[in-house]
Structure formats: C-alpha cells, structure tokens
Write a protein that holds these residues in place. Structure first.
Motif, mmCIF file in Angstrom:
data_model
loop_
_atom_site.group_PDB
_atom_site.id
_atom_site.type_symbol
_atom_site.label_atom_id
_atom_site.label_comp_id
_atom_site.label_asym_id
_atom_site.label_seq_id
_atom_site.Cartn_x
_atom_site.Cartn_y
_atom_site.Cartn_z
ATOM 1 N N ASP A 93 0.316 -1.056 -0.097
ATOM 2 C CA ASP A 93 0.153 -0.203 -0.274
ATOM 3 C C ASP A 93 1.035 0.591 -0.181
ATOM 4 O O ASP A 93 0.383 2.299 0.224
ATOM 5 N N THR A 94 2.138 1.047 -0.094
ATOM 6 C CA THR A 94 3.418 1.980 -0.180
ATOM 7 C C THR A 94 2.848 3.200 -1.365
ATOM 8 O O THR A 94 2.274 2.493 -2.541
ATOM 9 N N PRO A 95 2.438 4.728 -1.087
ATOM 10 C CA PRO A 95 1.774 5.116 -2.245
ATOM 11 C C PRO A 95 3.349 5.775 -3.218
ATOM 12 O O PRO A 95 3.885 5.588 -2.459
ATOM 13 N N LEU A 96 2.490 6.155 -4.546
ATOM 14 C CA LEU A 96 3.489 6.609 -5.234
ATOM 15 C C LEU A 96 3.628 7.651 -4.902
ATOM 16 O O LEU A 96 3.004 8.415 -4.480
ATOM 17 N N THR A 97 5.018 8.620 -5.663
ATOM 18 C CA THR A 97 5.698 10.064 -5.056
ATOM 19 C C THR A 97 6.244 10.092 -6.101
ATOM 20 O O THR A 97 7.103 9.133 -6.777
ATOM 21 N N PRO A 98 5.816 11.388 -6.356
ATOM 22 C CA PRO A 98 6.768 12.157 -7.747
ATOM 23 C C PRO A 98 8.309 12.140 -7.545
ATOM 24 O O PRO A 98 8.971 11.925 -6.165
ATOM 25 N N GLY A 99 9.746 11.022 -7.746
ATOM 26 C CA GLY A 99 10.199 10.881 -8.039
ATOM 27 C C GLY A 99 11.113 9.437 -8.491
ATOM 28 O O GLY A 99 11.962 8.876 -8.255
ATOM 29 N N ASN A 100 9.484 8.948 -8.235
ATOM 30 C CA ASN A 100 9.565 7.494 -7.779
ATOM 31 C C ASN A 100 9.733 6.526 -9.217
ATOM 32 O O ASN A 100 10.064 7.699 -10.456
ATOM 33 N N ILE A 101 10.538 6.120 -9.602
ATOM 34 C CA ILE A 101 11.015 5.471 -11.095
ATOM 35 C C ILE A 101 11.322 3.548 -10.600
ATOM 36 O O ILE A 101 11.722 2.970 -9.931
ATOM 37 N N ALA A 102 10.071 3.764 -11.476
ATOM 38 C CA ALA A 102 9.597 1.647 -11.457
ATOM 39 C C ALA A 102 9.445 1.109 -12.652
ATOM 40 O O ALA A 102 9.153 1.887 -13.777
ATOM 41 N N SER A 103 9.613 -0.577 -12.810
ATOM 42 C CA SER A 103 9.518 -0.849 -14.056
ATOM 43 C C SER A 103 8.048 -1.394 -13.630
ATOM 44 O O SER A 103 6.914 -1.322 -13.193
ATOM 45 N N ILE A 104 7.692 -2.003 -15.377
ATOM 46 C CA ILE A 104 5.847 -2.250 -15.070
ATOM 47 C C ILE A 104 6.653 -3.449 -16.292
ATOM 48 O O ILE A 104 6.805 -3.038 -17.560
ATOM 49 N N GLU A 105 6.708 -4.745 -16.379
ATOM 50 C CA GLU A 105 7.146 -5.453 -16.977
ATOM 51 C C GLU A 105 5.929 -6.828 -16.606
ATOM 52 O O GLU A 105 6.075 -8.283 -15.885
ATOM 53 N N PRO A 106 4.402 -6.884 -16.296
ATOM 54 C CA PRO A 106 3.729 -7.793 -16.332
ATOM 55 C C PRO A 106 4.038 -9.819 -16.853
ATOM 56 O O PRO A 106 2.599 -9.333 -17.740
ATOM 57 N N THR A 107 5.037 -10.128 -17.075
ATOM 58 C CA THR A 107 4.906 -11.582 -17.749
ATOM 59 C C THR A 107 4.142 -11.845 -17.583
ATOM 60 O O THR A 107 3.180 -12.406 -17.394
ATOM 61 N N LEU A 108 3.548 -12.655 -18.995
ATOM 62 C CA LEU A 108 2.581 -13.638 -19.347
ATOM 63 C C LEU A 108 3.407 -14.774 -19.658
ATOM 64 O O LEU A 108 3.700 -14.736 -20.780
ATOM 65 N N CYS A 109 2.963 -15.996 -18.714
ATOM 66 C CA CYS A 109 4.103 -16.727 -18.874
ATOM 67 C C CYS A 109 2.872 -18.177 -19.383
ATOM 68 O O CYS A 109 1.916 -18.206 -18.886
ATOM 69 N N VAL A 110 3.298 -19.047 -20.392
ATOM 70 C CA VAL A 110 2.940 -20.055 -20.651
ATOM 71 C C VAL A 110 3.310 -21.575 -21.580
ATOM 72 O O VAL A 110 3.893 -20.996 -22.150
ATOM 73 N N TYR A 111 3.588 -21.963 -19.639
ATOM 74 C CA TYR A 111 5.139 -22.558 -20.114
ATOM 75 C C TYR A 111 4.251 -24.103 -21.190
ATOM 76 O O TYR A 111 3.082 -24.301 -20.940
ATOM 77 N N GLY A 112 5.472 -23.954 -21.608
ATOM 78 C CA GLY A 112 5.182 -25.169 -22.445
ATOM 79 C C GLY A 112 5.438 -24.938 -24.378
ATOM 80 O O GLY A 112 5.283 -25.462 -24.967
ATOM 81 N N GLU A 113 5.084 -22.765 -23.880
ATOM 82 C CA GLU A 113 4.528 -22.708 -25.174
ATOM 83 C C GLU A 113 5.205 -21.893 -25.622
ATOM 84 O O GLU A 113 6.579 -21.513 -26.229
ATOM 85 N N MET A 114 5.315 -20.809 -24.676
ATOM 86 C CA MET A 114 6.225 -19.144 -25.080
ATOM 87 C C MET A 114 5.477 -18.575 -23.550
ATOM 88 O O MET A 114 4.965 -18.253 -22.703
ATOM 89 N N GLY A 115 6.782 -17.075 -23.949
ATOM 90 C CA GLY A 115 6.316 -16.033 -22.976
ATOM 91 C C GLY A 115 6.444 -15.146 -23.075
ATOM 92 O O GLY A 115 7.309 -14.597 -24.780
ATOM 93 N N VAL A 116 5.716 -13.831 -22.889
ATOM 94 C CA VAL A 116 5.780 -12.170 -23.590
ATOM 95 C C VAL A 116 6.117 -11.633 -21.986
ATOM 96 O O VAL A 116 5.372 -11.394 -21.162
ATOM 97 N N ARG A 117 7.456 -10.975 -22.139
ATOM 98 C CA ARG A 117 7.627 -9.453 -21.387
ATOM 99 C C ARG A 117 7.919 -8.341 -22.693
ATOM 100 O O ARG A 117 8.554 -9.019 -22.756
#
Length: 381
Positions: free
Chosen positions: A330-354
C-alpha cells in the motif's frame, strides 16, 4: 545519443545525508549503519561491496559519517572518502561490533536502523555488544531517501535507458538463423560497453521459443530458428545507475497465437501505466495489469498460464529496489519514484511475453523513460 550526464557529486552526497538525518529525526532514529553496498555508495560515495568483514559508515542525527573499517583497508578507504574523514579501525582479532557499540554509546543512541541489505552476522554481532540498543525498520529512513530520485539521478537513468534501447534495436537487426542466445548476450554486453556503460555491470537474459516462458531465462545454450519467439532482457550501469529493458518479438512471421499473447501483454502493460499516479498505492499498478490478464482468460492471481510474479520494481543503484509494484503493497507512489512495468505473461511449454519499460512518477502523473513497443511487428516503432 546525447552527451552522457555527469556523475553524482560530493555535494549530492551531503544533501542525501541531510535527507537521511531529517528522516531519522522524524522517525526517532538515533543512528544508521550502512555496510558495504548500494546504500553506502548512495549516501557517502564510497563504492565497497559486502564481505564477511564489517566495513561501512555510521551516521548519527547530525554531523558527518564515521567510517568503520579493517585496519589494513584504511589507506584505500581514505582514498575513497568524499564526505567526512573520521575512520575507526579494527584489527583482525578484534570485534568490529565493539567499535559500533562505542559510537552508539558516545552518541547516547537508543535506536539503530540498519540498511535492509545488512547481513545477519553484523546484526547479531552488534546486538551482542550493545544489547540494550533498539533495532528499528529502515524503510522510513534509508529506503525512503533512495526511492525518490533527484534530477541528477533521473538524467543518468534516462541516459542509461536510452543506451540500452539502442542496443536492443541493434540486437534485433543482427539476428540470423543459427545464432545462439549466448552469442547474442555477448554482443549486447559489448555494445553496452562501447556505448559508454560502466565496465563489468551489464547483464543479459536471452531466450527463444518455449524457454521465453521462464522469467529469468533458460538453462544452457539455445539456437535461433525461424518462427521462434525471442525474449531479450538486458541492462547496464552508468555511473553506477542501472538500466533494465525487455523486448519480446518473433524471428520471422508471427502466428496468430503469438500475436494474441503479445497483444494481451501489451494491453496489461498499458493498463498498469495508466494506474501509476502520485498517491496511488503500488498495489493498484499490479492489480491493473493482473485484471487485464484475467479478463483474457489467464490466471487469475499468480496462476499460470498468467502472471506469476509482481508487475514491477524500483530502479536506481540496484536493478531491483523499492518501490515494489505488488499486491498488498500500500506504499503510495511519490514524485521521483522510478519503477518498471513488466507483467510477464507465462505460458509454460509454449512461450512467454515480457514487455518491460520504466516510468517516472511526476507531480501530475507518470511518464515513460523509454517508448514502449508499438506492436509485435514493430517492437521499436
């Protein structure tokens, strides 16, 4: 590439120590121990890794740091000092924790915060020498200062990201049938160094076909074939600050299934970015990405096929640091924060997308530090 931004200055380090001491006063913390590692470099400019020997800095509510070091390292440590010049040393048969306890006594300190990365051996040693000291959570002091990036830090990280995006484009252009993932990783490392990255601080995850479903890459070597899904996750350091970008595409003509999975990931990344606003809890960003993935029949929650890990992480002197974009944070985002957005879609045995890009929280919203992929056919616009 524009000119490389300047490195962090001694005055920057003094301002960071001022920030830490203000937060210490607010949190009723009397002293902070910074062992070797990213936080020691962040606050003092001393670049020194963690080992079994305690070498670090003690910071009180006022004044310059006091450094604690093995006696045989003192000459080298003094070469590295940028803020303060007090060094207390211990011999090999002596306890470094006794020096820390003596400082705590001199400062009449009752509450001590450790950097989050402090080894348990150091904590236990200090507790044995200063049993009355109260240990407190460092998140409101050390981590809180590091999580808000200064304009100088933002400029360095933005430049490092631009370099890595350029390396991504060049990797994409060089792909040929029969290339190995290790060969591509070595090329990305070389390109980063030639482009101005720090030596010895690049990383590469390169995976093909079904192995792209493993978020941290395959075991062993793979060979590229026509129609393979390709995942490239690379980064470097510039003046110690990290870059970290991932692109996923297809070598050849994508199938309808590859297009479908890529589109779900792309939609989830955009939804997470739309939720990233000053004051928003970190968990909101994670939930936004997870909702898109569930809407398309994957998951839910952390189940696979789906998104099995957090949506993102902070970035700075470490590739993974606060804030973490994960459920129940629940930590609020604050001006000056830098973060990634990388919600990897994992389909094991087939492929993944990040698809991984980083954003900067501003006073009015958020902005991408790199342009996200446009489509599976145009991963670089």
């Amino acid at each position: 590439m524009p000119p490389q931004p300047p490195a962090i200055t001694a005055e920057d380090h003094r301002q960071r120590i001022d920030c830490l001491q203000r937060r210490m006063a607010e949190q009723n913390v009397d002293a902070v121990l910074l062992p070797g590692g990213a936080s020691l470099r962040y606050f003092t400019g001393v670049g020194w890794g963690i080992s079994e020997r305690l070498l670090g800095a003690m910071i009180g509510r006022e004044g310059d740091p006091v450094y604690v070091a093995p006696a045989f390292e003192e000459p080298k440590v003094r070469q590295l000092l940028r803020v303060g010049d007090a060094v207390r040393v211990w011999q090999e048969e002596e306890s470094p924790y006794r020096l820390v306890a003596q400082l705590l006594s001199e400062w009449r300190a009752e509450k001590l915060a450790f950097d989050e990365a402090t080894p348990w051996a150091f904590v236990a040693g200090i507790r044995s020498e200063a049993p009355s000291i109260e240990l407190v959570d460092p998140v409101g002091t050390v981590a809180a200062c590091r999580a808000v990036k200064s304009p100088a830090e933002i400029a360095i990280i933005r430049w490092a990201m631009g370099l890595t995006l350029d390396v991504h484009r060049r990797v994409h252009e060089m792909l040929r049938p029969g290339m190995t993932n290790t060969e591509i990783a070595a090329a990305a490392d070389r390109m980063h160094r030639e482009g101005g990255a720090d030596g010895g601080n690049t990383f590469s995850i390169v995976a093909f076909a079904d192995q792209t479903a493993y978020p941290h890459g395959p075991e062993g070597e793979q060979t590229l074939r026509d129609g393979d899904t390709v995942l490239v996750d690379i980064g470097c350091a510039v003046h110690g600050y990290q870059s970290d970008l991932t692109r996923t595409y297809v070598f050849g003509e994508p199938t309808e299934r590859q297009r479908q999975l890529w589109a779900v990931e792309h939609e989830a990344q955009q939804a997470a970015f739309d939720a990233a606003k000053p004051g928003a809890p970190c968990s909101d960003v994670d939930e936004a990405a997870r909702a898109v993935i569930a809407k398309h029949g994957f998951g839910p929650d952390y189940k696979t096929p789906g998104l099995p890990h957090r949506t993102g992480h902070g970035l700075g002197l470490e590739c993974h640091e606060r804030p973490y974009l994960v459920r129940r944070n629940d930590t609020p985002l604050t001006p000056g924060n830098i973060a990634s957005i990388e919600p990897t879609l994992c389909v094991y045995g087939e492929m993944g997308v990040r698809l991984e890009d980083h954003f900067l929280v501003t006073e009015s919203g958020a902005e991408w530090l790199t342009k996200p992929s446009e489509s599976i056919d145009k991963p670089f616009g």
